[in-house]
Design a protein around this motif. Structure first.
Motif, PDB file in Angstrom:
ATOM      1  N   MET A 106     -10.961   2.820 -25.309  1.00  0.00           N
ATOM      2  CA  MET A 106      -9.755   2.072 -25.683  1.00  0.00           C
ATOM      3  C   MET A 106      -9.888   1.417 -27.061  1.00  0.00           C
ATOM      4  N   ALA A 107     -11.083   0.926 -27.374  1.00  0.00           N
ATOM      5  CA  ALA A 107     -11.262   0.196 -28.643  1.00  0.00           C
ATOM      6  C   ALA A 107     -11.380   1.135 -29.838  1.00  0.00           C
ATOM      7  N   CYS A 108     -11.792   2.378 -29.579  1.00  0.00           N
ATOM      8  CA  CYS A 108     -12.053   3.294 -30.704  1.00  0.00           C
ATOM      9  C   CYS A 108     -11.103   4.479 -30.771  1.00  0.00           C
ATOM     10  N   LEU A 109     -10.405   4.768 -29.675  1.00  0.00           N
ATOM     11  CA  LEU A 109      -9.588   5.989 -29.638  1.00  0.00           C
ATOM     12  C   LEU A 109      -8.130   5.660 -29.347  1.00  0.00           C
ATOM     13  N   ASP A 110      -7.237   6.459 -29.937  1.00  0.00           N
ATOM     14  CA  ASP A 110      -5.817   6.319 -29.647  1.00  0.00           C
ATOM     15  C   ASP A 110      -5.331   7.484 -28.787  1.00  0.00           C
ATOM     16  N   VAL A 253     -15.038  -3.196 -34.210  1.00  0.00           N
ATOM     17  CA  VAL A 253     -14.980  -2.536 -32.901  1.00  0.00           C
ATOM     18  C   VAL A 253     -15.321  -3.530 -31.783  1.00  0.00           C
ATOM     19  N   ALA A 256     -12.307  -5.703 -31.242  1.00  0.00           N
ATOM     20  CA  ALA A 256     -11.267  -5.028 -30.450  1.00  0.00           C
ATOM     21  C   ALA A 256     -11.668  -5.001 -28.971  1.00  0.00           C
ATOM     22  N   LYS A 259     -11.132  -8.297 -27.267  1.00  0.00           N
ATOM     23  CA  LYS A 259      -9.751  -8.590 -26.862  1.00  0.00           C
ATOM     24  C   LYS A 259      -9.419  -7.913 -25.526  1.00  0.00           C
TER      25      LYS A 259
ATOM     26  N   LEU B   2     -13.062   2.082 -38.452  1.00  0.00           N
ATOM     27  CA  LEU B   2     -12.110   1.114 -37.908  1.00  0.00           C
ATOM     28  C   LEU B   2     -11.901   1.360 -36.421  1.00  0.00           C
ATOM     29  N   PRO B   3     -11.567   0.308 -35.692  1.00  0.00           N
ATOM     30  CA  PRO B   3     -11.222   0.521 -34.287  1.00  0.00           C
ATOM     31  C   PRO B   3      -9.915   1.314 -34.186  1.00  0.00           C
ATOM     32  N   SER B   4      -9.544   1.670 -32.958  1.00  0.00           N
ATOM     33  CA  SER B   4      -8.294   2.393 -32.753  1.00  0.00           C
ATOM     34  C   SER B   4      -7.107   1.511 -33.119  1.00  0.00           C
ATOM     35  N   LYS B   5      -5.952   2.139 -33.316  1.00  0.00           N
ATOM     36  CA  LYS B   5      -4.735   1.374 -33.610  1.00  0.00           C
ATOM     37  C   LYS B   5      -4.427   0.420 -32.452  1.00  0.00           C
ATOM     38  N   ARG B   6      -4.580   0.911 -31.215  1.00  0.00           N
ATOM     39  CA  ARG B   6      -4.271   0.027 -30.085  1.00  0.00           C
ATOM     40  C   ARG B   6      -5.296  -1.097 -29.983  1.00  0.00           C
ATOM     41  N   GLY B   7      -6.555  -0.773 -30.312  1.00  0.00           N
ATOM     42  CA  GLY B   7      -7.590  -1.806 -30.287  1.00  0.00           C
ATOM     43  C   GLY B   7      -7.274  -2.907 -31.282  1.00  0.00           C
ATOM     44  N   ALA B   8      -6.826  -2.498 -32.484  1.00  0.00           N
ATOM     45  CA  ALA B   8      -6.491  -3.475 -33.522  1.00  0.00           C
ATOM     46  C   ALA B   8      -5.216  -4.237 -33.160  1.00  0.00           C
ATOM     47  N   ALA B   9      -4.300  -3.560 -32.457  1.00  0.00           N
ATOM     48  CA  ALA B   9      -2.996  -4.170 -32.148  1.00  0.00           C
ATOM     49  C   ALA B   9      -3.048  -5.139 -30.970  1.00  0.00           C
ATOM     50  N   LEU B  10      -4.122  -5.095 -30.193  1.00  0.00           N
ATOM     51  CA  LEU B  10      -4.202  -5.978 -29.021  1.00  0.00           C
ATOM     52  C   LEU B  10      -4.017  -7.429 -29.442  1.00  0.00           C
ATOM     53  N   PRO B  11      -3.133  -8.164 -28.744  1.00  0.00           N
ATOM     54  CA  PRO B  11      -2.947  -9.575 -29.105  1.00  0.00           C
ATOM     55  C   PRO B  11      -4.147 -10.412 -28.678  1.00  0.00           C
ATOM     56  N   SER B 127      -1.420  -6.845 -23.110  1.00  0.00           N
ATOM     57  CA  SER B 127      -2.629  -6.059 -23.386  1.00  0.00           C
ATOM     58  C   SER B 127      -2.730  -4.853 -22.456  1.00  0.00           C
ATOM     59  N   LEU B 131      -2.761  -0.891 -23.545  1.00  0.00           N
ATOM     60  CA  LEU B 131      -3.844   0.024 -23.182  1.00  0.00           C
ATOM     61  C   LEU B 131      -3.314   1.214 -22.389  1.00  0.00           C
TER      62      LEU B 131
END
Lengths: 398, 398
Positions: A106-110, A253, A256, A259, B2-11, B127, B131
């Motif tokens: 989840m933290a590294c892949l979309d 990472v 992320a 979170k 960088l982490p995934s887009k969802r990982g970065a977007a997590l509030p 969150s 995910l």
């Protein structure tokens, strides 16, 4: 109302799907030797059990989302002592190694991303990938060379713009293979060349019978690409407390993953007490256990090879062996052993290997995975029973 | 990397994001009254603590993926006794209520699906939705009527082909609102009319100070559409053991959730021992605790309303109150209270309410959530400190 498509598509666990048949056999009074599941029979260290029994908690409060600071600090020191320098900020305590895998995905892949995994692989990666909307792209390893890392060109053939990570399990579940420093080095070069993450599942790191398994945290130059998934389940025979760790030196990472960790609040409190206590065990604590597993492995390999037309190699690590059997449908055989076979009021439960491949309908159909988690006496009985079952099965299936 | 887009977007959690500022305040010797987090100060029942201390486990083995059968059986009886007939096959023990929410999202929803949730809502739904690749569509409830269910037309306006479920939290976190039987009935009709799932988060079911909260499991005619997420965290003041339950009478949905449960192997073993022991508590065990929370609520509501320009209503359930403050940026105020304010060497930590809305940049900006989880003496001190802080803040912010 129907479940979601992904809910319906989730594969049944090859390790657990035959449980109802085992329960039926037991109900008939048949003893079932469990070689299907990696549940060690080794006792959990007393120091862990006692730490939980003597805790003074009066309110079972949430812990820190990353796990108790005292535990993370000691765990960082534990790795550092093994020449893997880590700080507590690089560790998130997870609910078993399973959750560490989910965090990594989840933290590294979309959604839509691809990960490359040598197969056969730990079956639950399939489920976690499906839940995360990620596609597993397999590269097949073969029993003939003990499931060594497939040629690196086979990986390169599968890499495209969607490829984001390589997943290794080292020592490997289900094959027991331990990747060599040369193999890890070639994976490292691949990771650098194609800008990938490297997820390393090191649940069995100490279970290594010839030399030492190298951690991917030891690979120089890819520190920001490596995520290690660890667990106390096997090392301390403590599967049920559900304590693992997500480890990375990539700050973004970890942030992320933290979170995600905050969203699920905290890892189990009692398990953390047990896990922290385990770090007070002496350095040589694992020697006897490893020796015991090694004797079991040696026995099991020899015994398997003594059965006509059964093939396996001696795995260097973990506590699993994949064996090739002289039959066409190991799923059918494993179910038959539970449903229709008994020898001296006993039978054996095995995990059909097909579920450890990306395409269970066509792959691993003549292979089974055996976990050598029984004492040698039981293992001997189980193998005798297995041999008799195989003989009987040959007569009924043509 | 960088982490995934969802990982970065997590509030970041509105409940936990100010923790570093609280830690800094504590380092300066300031006492911080925690009204930000739902961590009860009530002691965990002795029977639960003792059950763990006196366990006889020698190997901390995996349990059944759905949780120990003995626990599920007793839990089914517990619900049945409360006129919610259930069997153990309809219950999966989860790692906290959090995991039950994840199971519901994953087992019932696909990537791209939409769920409608009255807002403000429990922040972590954001969150979990991110995910799971699911979109939360909010329907806004308002403080003026105590955050009652918004008019059903507001829900209907948001329903389209992607809508798959409605999520209720009842009694509500963060508002404390308890949905009336009429409101639940209108939701039921909506669920039937548009063929939706109804996810009901009932973590605070017993925390009800006026009458009784109705469980969505009691709604007749939508048995196959309801999934209840439960937890022992609040009822027994046992947040840290991470034990909850996923409950549904829809066999296919339970089967899908069970496959997710199998992938993560099992819920925490020690927590299950504590949870099972709790079911031996007498029926009236919760009376004193409820009474205590009710006294705290009554005090807190009265005290809040005694402060000039502060508004709230008396919530009927849970242990949270949302209060409207005479300021423009509660996020700033809450951080300021930790960073720059002290009164008699003390300060108060609150959760800014913006994070409980779908659009934190514009919503709930003048609201905070208070958890009344401190004893009345501390609560009194905390409110005195809060009032002083509010006065001081008015003078510096124009």
């Amino acid at each position: 109302m129907l479940p979601s498509k992904r809910g319906a598509a989730l594969p049944a666990s090859p390790i657990r799907k035959l449980v109802p048949f085992a329960e039926q056999a037991k109900a008939k009074g048949i003893k079932v030797y469990h070689l299907n599941i990696g549940q060690p029979d080794i006792k959990t260290p007393q120091i862990m059990l006692e730490a939980v029994k003597h805790n003074h908690l009066q309110i079972l409060e949430y812990t820190h989302s990353a796990g108790n600071a005292s535990y993370r600090k000691k765990l960082a020191a534990f790795y550092t002592q093994q020449n893997i320098p880590l700080t507590q900020e690089e560790i998130i305590i997870t609910t078993g190694g399973s959750e560490a895998i989910i965090f990594a995905f989840m933290a590294c892949l979309d959604i839509g991303d691809e990960v490359i995994v040598p197969e056969p692989f730990y079956a639950n990666y399939n489920s976690f990938a499906l839940l995360a909307g990620v596609t597993i792209i397999p590269v097949t390893s073969v029993i003939e060379n003990g499931f060594a890392l497939p040629p690196i060109e086979k990986f390169e053939e599968k890499i495209n713009a969607k490829t984001k990570a390589i997943v290794l399990c080292n020592p490997n579940n289900p094959t027991g293979y331990v990747y060599t420093p040369q193999e890890l080095s070639s994976i490292k070069n691949l990771v650098l060349k194609y800008n990938l993450f490297l997820f390393s599942d090191e649940a069995y790191r100490e279970f290594c019978y010839e030399g030492k398994a190298k951690s991917c945290l030891e690979l120089e130059g890819i520190e920001d690409r490596v995520v290690v998934m660890d667990t106390i389940s096997k090392r301390y025979s403590a599967c049920g407390v559900r304590i693992g760790a997500f480890i990375s030196r990539n700050k973004a990472v970890v942030q992320a993953a933290l979170k995600i960790a905050q969203a699920r609040l905290s890892p189990p409190g009692y398990g953390q007490i047990a896990g922290e206590a385990a770090l007070d065990l002496p350095d040589n604590f694992f020697d006897d256990i490893k020796n015991e597993y090694q004797l079991r492995r040696d026995f099991l390999v020899k015994r398997l090879l003594s059965i006509p037309d059964v093939f396996c190699t001696a795995p260097a690590g973990a506590f699993y062996i994949i064996a090739k059997l002289p039959l066409k449908d190991a799923d059918h055989f494993c179910q038959w052993m539970l449903e229709h076979f008994e020898y001296q009021k006993s039978t054996v439960m095995l995990a059909p290997a097909s579920g450890f491949y990306s395409n269970p309908a066509t792959q691993g159909k003549n292979e089974v995975r055996l976990a050598y988690v029984l004492n040698r006496n039981d293992l001997e009985m189980a193998m005798h029973c297995f041999e008799k079952g195989l003989e009987a099965y040959k007569l009924i299936v043509h």
